[in-house]
Motif scaffolding. Structure first.
Motif, PDB file in Angstrom:
ATOM      1  N   GLU A 192       0.905  -1.309  -0.032  1.00 37.08           N
ATOM      2  CA  GLU A 192      -0.067  -0.135  -0.014  1.00 37.08           C
ATOM      3  C   GLU A 192       0.787   1.257   0.024  1.00 37.08           C
ATOM      4  OE1 GLU A 192       0.591   1.839   3.821  1.00 37.08           O
ATOM      5  OE2 GLU A 192      -1.543   1.616   3.287  1.00 37.08           O
ATOM      6  N   ASP A 193       0.492   2.336  -0.666  1.00 35.17           N
ATOM      7  CA  ASP A 193       0.912   3.468  -0.512  1.00 35.17           C
ATOM      8  C   ASP A 193       0.068   4.571  -0.158  1.00 35.17           C
ATOM      9  OD1 ASP A 193       3.751   4.691  -0.537  1.00 35.17           O
ATOM     10  OD2 ASP A 193       3.031   5.737  -2.253  1.00 35.17           O
ATOM     11  N   VAL A 194       0.451   5.814   0.633  1.00 31.87           N
ATOM     12  CA  VAL A 194      -0.364   6.726   0.843  1.00 31.87           C
ATOM     13  C   VAL A 194      -0.035   8.065   0.467  1.00 31.87           C
ATOM     14  CG1 VAL A 194      -1.397   8.145   3.065  1.00 31.87           C
ATOM     15  CG2 VAL A 194      -1.453   5.612   3.336  1.00 31.87           C
ATOM     16  N   SER A 195      -0.916   8.876  -0.236  1.00 34.87           N
ATOM     17  CA  SER A 195      -0.645   9.933  -0.555  1.00 34.87           C
ATOM     18  C   SER A 195      -1.476  11.350   0.129  1.00 34.87           C
ATOM     19  CB  SER A 195      -1.044  10.322  -1.895  1.00 34.87           C
ATOM     20  OG  SER A 195      -0.296   9.354  -2.839  1.00 34.87           O
ATOM     21  N   LEU A 196      -0.881  12.304   0.258  1.00 34.50           N
ATOM     22  CA  LEU A 196      -1.968  13.554   0.806  1.00 34.50           C
ATOM     23  C   LEU A 196      -1.677  14.698  -0.311  1.00 34.50           C
ATOM     24  CD1 LEU A 196      -3.812  14.415   2.852  1.00 34.50           C
ATOM     25  CD2 LEU A 196      -1.761  15.793   3.861  1.00 34.50           C
ATOM     26  N   CYS A 197      -2.764  14.965  -0.955  1.00 41.49           N
ATOM     27  CA  CYS A 197      -2.871  15.744  -2.341  1.00 41.49           C
ATOM     28  C   CYS A 197      -3.375  17.028  -1.986  1.00 41.49           C
ATOM     29  CB  CYS A 197      -3.558  14.858  -3.388  1.00 41.49           C
ATOM     30  SG  CYS A 197      -2.681  13.107  -3.588  1.00 41.49           S
ATOM     31  N   PHE A 198      -2.644  18.026  -2.428  1.00 44.18           N
ATOM     32  CA  PHE A 198      -3.206  19.286  -2.347  1.00 44.18           C
ATOM     33  C   PHE A 198      -3.654  19.871  -3.758  1.00 44.18           C
ATOM     34  CE2 PHE A 198      -0.059  20.639   1.174  1.00 44.18           C
ATOM     35  CZ  PHE A 198      -0.351  19.904   2.032  1.00 44.18           C
ATOM     36  N   ASN A 199      -4.913  20.400  -3.787  1.00 43.11           N
ATOM     37  CA  ASN A 199      -5.200  20.696  -5.236  1.00 43.11           C
ATOM     38  C   ASN A 199      -4.776  21.950  -5.680  1.00 43.11           C
ATOM     39  OD1 ASN A 199      -6.953  18.419  -5.528  1.00 43.11           O
ATOM     40  ND2 ASN A 199      -8.477  19.278  -4.180  1.00 43.11           N
ATOM     41  N   ALA A 200      -4.328  22.940  -4.779  1.00 43.88           N
ATOM     42  CA  ALA A 200      -3.504  23.968  -5.093  1.00 43.88           C
ATOM     43  C   ALA A 200      -2.177  23.789  -5.848  1.00 43.88           C
ATOM     44  CB  ALA A 200      -3.507  24.986  -4.067  1.00 43.88           C
TER      45      ALA A 200
END
Ligand SMILES: O=c1[nH]c(=O)c2ncn([C@@H]3O[C@H](COP(=O)(O)OP(=O)(O)OP(=O)(O)O)[C@@H](O)[C@H]3O)c2[nH]1
Ligand SMILES: [Mg+2]
Length: 166
Positions: A45-53
């Motif tokens: 598994e891999d986790v991302s925290l993605c900022f739309n800006a």
């Protein structure tokens, strides 16, 4: 280089794996690599925290961003933008064996990046406020977070897949 040490250097034309790219690409490579180490099916598994800006960044690189900037710094990244929306994403990848293509299970939770609030013991939880909630991941009790989290959504899809495969 020769000028600075007594070592001799040669240029080798090698293409070494460096895991960068979209979250999907990274987790796919990770699963394929893991599958070369065993004859059994693998799950990674891999986790991302993605900022739309930032068009999805830091994304899969969140671990290093958090390490260098802290939660306060993550908030500062978006504070100069109108758009504070973000999503937490977990992808489980299941790979039957080294010759098969991994199957991906994407669990996504939409929200926004806020000033850090709540228990500081886990990662970027204090800055992630899921849509529809007043509490950041870090302020929620574990059961509430687990019931809505990016990971639980990914696991639910994985479970369904594995049950139909049985
Ligand atoms: O505050 C958090 N709330 C969460 O709900 C959550 N889920 C994962 N993470 C963190 O996000 C980074 C990438 O996760 P991750 O799964 O890709 O792990 P990793 O980067 O350590 O391993 P690898 O990708 O190098 O194999 C790591 O720092 C994990 O600790 C979370 N942090
Ligand atoms: Mg990772």
């Amino acid at each position: 280089m020769e000028d600075v040490t007594n070592f001799e250097f040669d240029n080798l034309k090698l293409d070494l794996d460096e895991y960068q790219g979209t979250p999907e690409e990274i987790v796919t490579k990770k699963a394929k690599l893991a599958a070369t180490h065993t004859d059994n099916p693998v799950l990674v598994e891999d986790v991302s925290l993605c900022f739309n800006a930032y068009k999805g960044l830091p994304g899969p690189y969140i671990k290093d961003f958090l390490k260098q900037l802290g939660t306060e710094g993550l908030y500062k990244m978006v504070s100069g933008f109108d758009d504070h929306t973000a999503y937490a994403q977990c992808i489980f990848a299941y790979c039957e064996n080294k010759d098969s293509e991994p199957v991906l299970f994407v669990g996504k939770n939409e929200g926004k990046i806020v000033e850090p609030r709540g228990d500081t013991s886990f990662g970027w939880d204090p800055v992630f406020l899921p849509d529809g909630y007043e509490q950041t991941y870090a302020e929620m009790d574990k059961a509430t977070k687990n019931s809505i989290s990016h990971r639980s959504r990914s696991v639910a899809k994985l479970k369904e897949y594995l049950q139909t495969e049985e």
